[in-house]
Design a protein around this motif. Structure first.
Motif, PDB file in Angstrom:
ATOM      1  N   VAL A 261      59.608  21.597  56.653  1.00 48.95           N
ATOM      2  CA  VAL A 261      60.465  21.574  55.460  1.00 48.95           C
ATOM      3  C   VAL A 261      60.570  22.981  54.904  1.00 48.95           C
ATOM      4  CG1 VAL A 261      60.711  20.745  53.091  1.00 48.95           C
ATOM      5  CG2 VAL A 261      59.953  19.172  54.869  1.00 48.95           C
ATOM      6  N   HIS A 262      59.442  23.648  54.818  1.00 50.72           N
ATOM      7  CA  HIS A 262      59.433  24.975  54.212  1.00 50.72           C
ATOM      8  C   HIS A 262      59.843  26.080  55.176  1.00 50.72           C
ATOM      9  CE1 HIS A 262      57.651  22.985  50.799  1.00 50.72           C
ATOM     10  NE2 HIS A 262      57.854  24.093  50.114  1.00 50.72           N
ATOM     11  N   SER A 263      59.551  25.935  56.456  1.00 48.23           N
ATOM     12  CA  SER A 263      60.052  26.960  57.378  1.00 48.23           C
ATOM     13  C   SER A 263      61.578  26.950  57.379  1.00 48.23           C
ATOM     14  CB  SER A 263      59.489  26.763  58.795  1.00 48.23           C
ATOM     15  OG  SER A 263      59.696  25.468  59.271  1.00 48.23           O
ATOM     16  N   LEU A 264      62.171  25.759  57.241  1.00 49.58           N
ATOM     17  CA  LEU A 264      63.630  25.663  57.162  1.00 49.58           C
ATOM     18  C   LEU A 264      64.163  26.133  55.808  1.00 49.58           C
ATOM     19  CD1 LEU A 264      64.261  22.262  58.969  1.00 49.58           C
ATOM     20  CD2 LEU A 264      65.112  24.500  59.693  1.00 49.58           C
ATOM     21  N   SER A 265      63.526  25.720  54.711  1.00 51.90           N
ATOM     22  CA  SER A 265      64.049  26.108  53.394  1.00 51.90           C
ATOM     23  C   SER A 265      63.874  27.599  53.143  1.00 51.90           C
ATOM     24  CB  SER A 265      63.398  25.285  52.279  1.00 51.90           C
ATOM     25  OG  SER A 265      62.016  25.545  52.174  1.00 51.90           O
ATOM     26  N   HIS A 266      62.812  28.195  53.679  1.00 53.30           N
ATOM     27  CA  HIS A 266      62.665  29.653  53.555  1.00 53.30           C
ATOM     28  C   HIS A 266      63.776  30.360  54.322  1.00 53.30           C
ATOM     29  CE1 HIS A 266      58.060  29.142  52.788  1.00 53.30           C
ATOM     30  NE2 HIS A 266      58.769  28.966  51.692  1.00 53.30           N
ATOM     31  N   ALA A 283      64.592  19.156  49.213  1.00 48.08           N
ATOM     32  CA  ALA A 283      65.007  17.759  49.084  1.00 48.08           C
ATOM     33  C   ALA A 283      65.964  17.362  50.202  1.00 48.08           C
ATOM     34  CB  ALA A 283      65.668  17.533  47.721  1.00 48.08           C
ATOM     35  N   VAL A 284      66.861  18.269  50.560  1.00 53.59           N
ATOM     36  CA  VAL A 284      67.901  17.964  51.542  1.00 53.59           C
ATOM     37  C   VAL A 284      67.353  17.912  52.972  1.00 53.59           C
ATOM     38  CG1 VAL A 284      69.990  18.917  52.610  1.00 53.59           C
ATOM     39  CG2 VAL A 284      69.821  18.753  50.126  1.00 53.59           C
ATOM     40  N   VAL A 285      66.407  18.796  53.300  1.00 57.15           N
ATOM     41  CA  VAL A 285      65.882  18.797  54.675  1.00 57.15           C
ATOM     42  C   VAL A 285      64.695  17.864  54.863  1.00 57.15           C
ATOM     43  CG1 VAL A 285      66.681  21.169  55.042  1.00 57.15           C
ATOM     44  CG2 VAL A 285      64.314  20.777  54.362  1.00 57.15           C
ATOM     45  N   LEU A 286      64.081  17.411  53.769  1.00 56.29           N
ATOM     46  CA  LEU A 286      62.883  16.568  53.861  1.00 56.29           C
ATOM     47  C   LEU A 286      63.078  15.308  54.709  1.00 56.29           C
ATOM     48  CD1 LEU A 286      59.960  15.886  53.099  1.00 56.29           C
ATOM     49  CD2 LEU A 286      60.796  15.061  50.876  1.00 56.29           C
ATOM     50  N   PRO A 287      64.166  14.529  54.548  1.00 57.43           N
ATOM     51  CA  PRO A 287      64.299  13.317  55.363  1.00 57.43           C
ATOM     52  C   PRO A 287      64.300  13.591  56.868  1.00 57.43           C
ATOM     53  CG  PRO A 287      65.789  13.218  53.497  1.00 57.43           C
ATOM     54  CD  PRO A 287      65.235  14.612  53.525  1.00 57.43           C
ATOM     55  N   ASP A 317      61.731   8.196  55.001  1.00 54.49           N
ATOM     56  CA  ASP A 317      62.873   9.113  54.991  1.00 54.49           C
ATOM     57  C   ASP A 317      64.066   8.503  54.266  1.00 54.49           C
ATOM     58  OD1 ASP A 317      62.864   7.397  57.431  1.00 54.49           O
ATOM     59  OD2 ASP A 317      64.800   8.325  57.790  1.00 54.49           O
ATOM     60  N   GLU A 318      64.311   7.213  54.466  1.00 54.33           N
ATOM     61  CA  GLU A 318      65.433   6.548  53.796  1.00 54.33           C
ATOM     62  C   GLU A 318      65.208   6.478  52.290  1.00 54.33           C
ATOM     63  OE1 GLU A 318      66.115   2.789  55.643  1.00 54.33           O
ATOM     64  OE2 GLU A 318      66.668   3.675  57.592  1.00 54.33           O
ATOM     65  N   PHE A 319      63.957   6.275  51.887  1.00 57.37           N
ATOM     66  CA  PHE A 319      63.655   6.260  50.461  1.00 57.37           C
ATOM     67  C   PHE A 319      63.992   7.610  49.825  1.00 57.37           C
ATOM     68  CE2 PHE A 319      60.823   7.324  46.949  1.00 57.37           C
ATOM     69  CZ  PHE A 319      61.035   6.264  46.089  1.00 57.37           C
ATOM     70  N   ILE A 320      63.651   8.713  50.506  1.00 62.54           N
ATOM     71  CA  ILE A 320      63.943  10.048  49.969  1.00 62.54           C
ATOM     72  C   ILE A 320      65.448  10.270  49.882  1.00 62.54           C
ATOM     73  CG2 ILE A 320      63.726  12.533  50.374  1.00 62.54           C
ATOM     74  CD1 ILE A 320      61.151  11.251  49.369  1.00 62.54           C
ATOM     75  N   GLN A 370      68.424  20.373  65.591  1.00 61.29           N
ATOM     76  CA  GLN A 370      68.674  18.950  65.363  1.00 61.29           C
ATOM     77  C   GLN A 370      68.379  18.565  63.916  1.00 61.29           C
ATOM     78  OE1 GLN A 370      70.083  16.638  67.251  1.00 61.29           O
ATOM     79  NE2 GLN A 370      69.813  15.097  65.644  1.00 61.29           N
ATOM     80  N   MET A 371      67.296  19.096  63.360  1.00 59.87           N
ATOM     81  CA  MET A 371      66.963  18.802  61.964  1.00 59.87           C
ATOM     82  C   MET A 371      68.037  19.350  61.029  1.00 59.87           C
ATOM     83  SD  MET A 371      62.799  19.187  61.665  1.00 59.87           S
ATOM     84  CE  MET A 371      62.377  20.230  63.049  1.00 59.87           C
ATOM     85  N   LEU A 372      68.542  20.529  61.315  1.00 58.35           N
ATOM     86  CA  LEU A 372      69.610  21.106  60.498  1.00 58.35           C
ATOM     87  C   LEU A 372      70.876  20.247  60.576  1.00 58.35           C
ATOM     88  CD1 LEU A 372      69.054  24.870  61.381  1.00 58.35           C
ATOM     89  CD2 LEU A 372      68.880  23.887  59.085  1.00 58.35           C
ATOM     90  N   GLU A 373      71.198  19.754  61.759  1.00 55.21           N
ATOM     91  CA  GLU A 373      72.359  18.877  61.917  1.00 55.21           C
ATOM     92  C   GLU A 373      72.182  17.607  61.093  1.00 55.21           C
ATOM     93  OE1 GLU A 373      75.260  19.012  63.359  1.00 55.21           O
ATOM     94  OE2 GLU A 373      75.124  20.899  64.465  1.00 55.21           O
ATOM     95  N   GLU A 374      70.983  17.019  61.141  1.00 57.20           N
ATOM     96  CA  GLU A 374      70.714  15.792  60.389  1.00 57.20           C
ATOM     97  C   GLU A 374      70.780  16.037  58.883  1.00 57.20           C
ATOM     98  OE1 GLU A 374      67.138  13.774  61.578  1.00 57.20           O
ATOM     99  OE2 GLU A 374      67.552  14.083  63.715  1.00 57.20           O
ATOM    100  N   ALA A 375      70.436  17.249  58.470  1.00 56.40           N
ATOM    101  CA  ALA A 375      70.436  17.577  57.037  1.00 56.40           C
ATOM    102  C   ALA A 375      71.808  18.013  56.544  1.00 56.40           C
ATOM    103  CB  ALA A 375      69.418  18.683  56.746  1.00 56.40           C
ATOM    104  N   TYR A 376      72.776  18.108  57.441  1.00 52.14           N
ATOM    105  CA  TYR A 376      74.084  18.616  57.064  1.00 52.14           C
ATOM    106  C   TYR A 376      74.883  17.583  56.267  1.00 52.14           C
ATOM    107  CZ  TYR A 376      78.491  21.146  57.337  1.00 52.14           C
ATOM    108  OH  TYR A 376      79.639  21.827  57.016  1.00 52.14           O
TER     109      TYR A 376
END
Length: 376
Positions: A261-266, A283-287, A317-320, A370-376
């Motif tokens: 989560v933080h390596s991506l948000s940084h 918040a956006v990348v956490l799920p 993840d769905e709850f978030i 893949q995580m970035l795509e899912e968070a898009y």
């Protein structure tokens, strides 16, 4: 008044800011530089807090902290620190002001450039007890930087990197929930989700630290129970108190480490075309990261569900995702203005981030994409 000593000394209560003069004297600060931002000044909070030391201590105010702290502004604040002949720092604001103040604390006792002290550069051991003493007064409930041994700063070369040392932990954290009563709805939500991300992610990291995990789960439960109340009614003192505690607890716990989560948000936070709020990014990348980690942490998701008051087997993840929607958090990176064209660059930066190696499952470049795509 709650007196807490875990990582550092914490004064926690409504009205705790009245202890500022006392705490300055305790740590030997007589000529403080107050590091804050223009929003805190405009809101009258800087005047309110500085009134506690007006006529008692000779202080100066640096109010140019940007939305994401930078090396350039750290050096500018250092200039004011030296011109004032300051002997300590009072950080007043959210994580940006506190982190920038930590950068000033490093450079006040060590030679420039700041880059050499970055964790990713092997600089942690170069940070010594020559750092300027620091008192932190948070005005948001999210980052928990007031009790953390780290700071995140954007370097002149564009990298957003971490600095970590026990020598930059504030000597005192003055946590006064009253200072958060006027927070805007969006900032309450974004910083609150930052606290939730901290509690969840540090709990999931593989390091052995049962005290940190207990603190993280308790902080998570407080945040889940009170974030909607605090967002809906900013004057809800009970909700504000528990959100500030959750924020503090998340940072107390994340000495254990963070993860993807933080390596991506940084990485995303270094995007120059937009000022992207760290808590919103988390918040956006956490799920997506929760889905990535789920089958690699033993029974920890069961413990998360209990802390979050979810039914057995419920999808965390769905709850978030649903909580983000309730709070009005941006519906993905696209809605935040991040183009897919930068995903490759962001994945490369995430691989080099200091949080990358402490995720329970080490991600590849393709998995970050893949995580970035899912968070898009």
């Amino acid at each position: 008044m709650a007196f807490i000593f875990y990582v550092t000394q914490v004064q926690f209560d409504f009205g705790a800011v009245k202890l500022l003069e006392q705490e300055c004297k305790r740590v030997g600060i007589t000529r403080p530089l107050i590091v804050t931002d223009k929003g805190i000044v405009a809101a009258g909070i800087a005047e309110r807090v500085s009134a506690e030391i007006q006529g008692k201590l000779d202080f100066a105010i640096f109010d140019e902290t940007p939305g994401n702290p930078t090396e350039a502004m750290t050096v500018k604040a250092l200039g004011m620190y030296r011109d004032h002949k300051a002997d300590g720092i009072i950080a007043l604001g959210g994580g940006s002001s506190i982190d920038l103040a930590k950068g000033v604390a490093i450079l006040a006792g060590h030679p420039e450039p700041l880059t050499q002290y970055a964790t990713i550069e092997g600089g942690s051991l170069k940070i010594t007890d020559k750092c300027a003493p620091l008192i932190a007064i948070p005005t948001t409930a999210g980052t928990g930087s007031e009790v953390a041994r780290g700071a995140i700063i954007i370097l002149n070369d564009g990298r957003k990197v971490g600095f970590h040392s026990w020598h930059i932990v504030p000597k005192t954290a003055i946590c006064d929930p009253e200072l958060t009563l006027g927070l805007p709805t969006w900032l309450t939500a974004a910083t609150g989700m930052d606290a939730i991300a901290h509690c969840i992610e540090t709990f999931l990291t593989p390091a052995f630290n049962p005290p940190a995990e207990g603190i993280a789960l308790d902080g998570l439960e407080r945040a889940i129970e009170h974030i909607e109340r605090a967002t809906t009614n900013g004057q809800d003192r009970e909700a504000r108190k528990h959100m500030m505690s959750a924020s503090m607890q998340g940072a107390m716990a994340f000495q254990k480490g963070l993860g993807c989560v933080h390596s991506l948000s940084h990485a995303l936070g270094s995007y120059k075309e937009k000022t992207l709020h760290h808590g919103t990014l988390n918040a956006v990348v956490l799920p997506a990261v929760l889905r990535f980690n789920e089958n690699h942490v033993g029974d920890k998701y069961d413990k998360l569900r209990r802390a979050m008051h979810l039914a057995p087997g419920a999808k965390v993840d769905e709850f978030i995702v649903q909580l983000n929607q309730k709070l009005g958090i941006a519906n993905g990176l696209g809605a935040m203005g991040v183009p897919k064209s930068v995903f490759g660059e962001m994945a490369d930066k995430a691989l080099k981030d200091h949080c990358h190696g402490t995720n329970p499952r080490i991600a590849t470049r393709d998995e970050y994409l893949q995580m970035l795509e899912e968070a898009y």
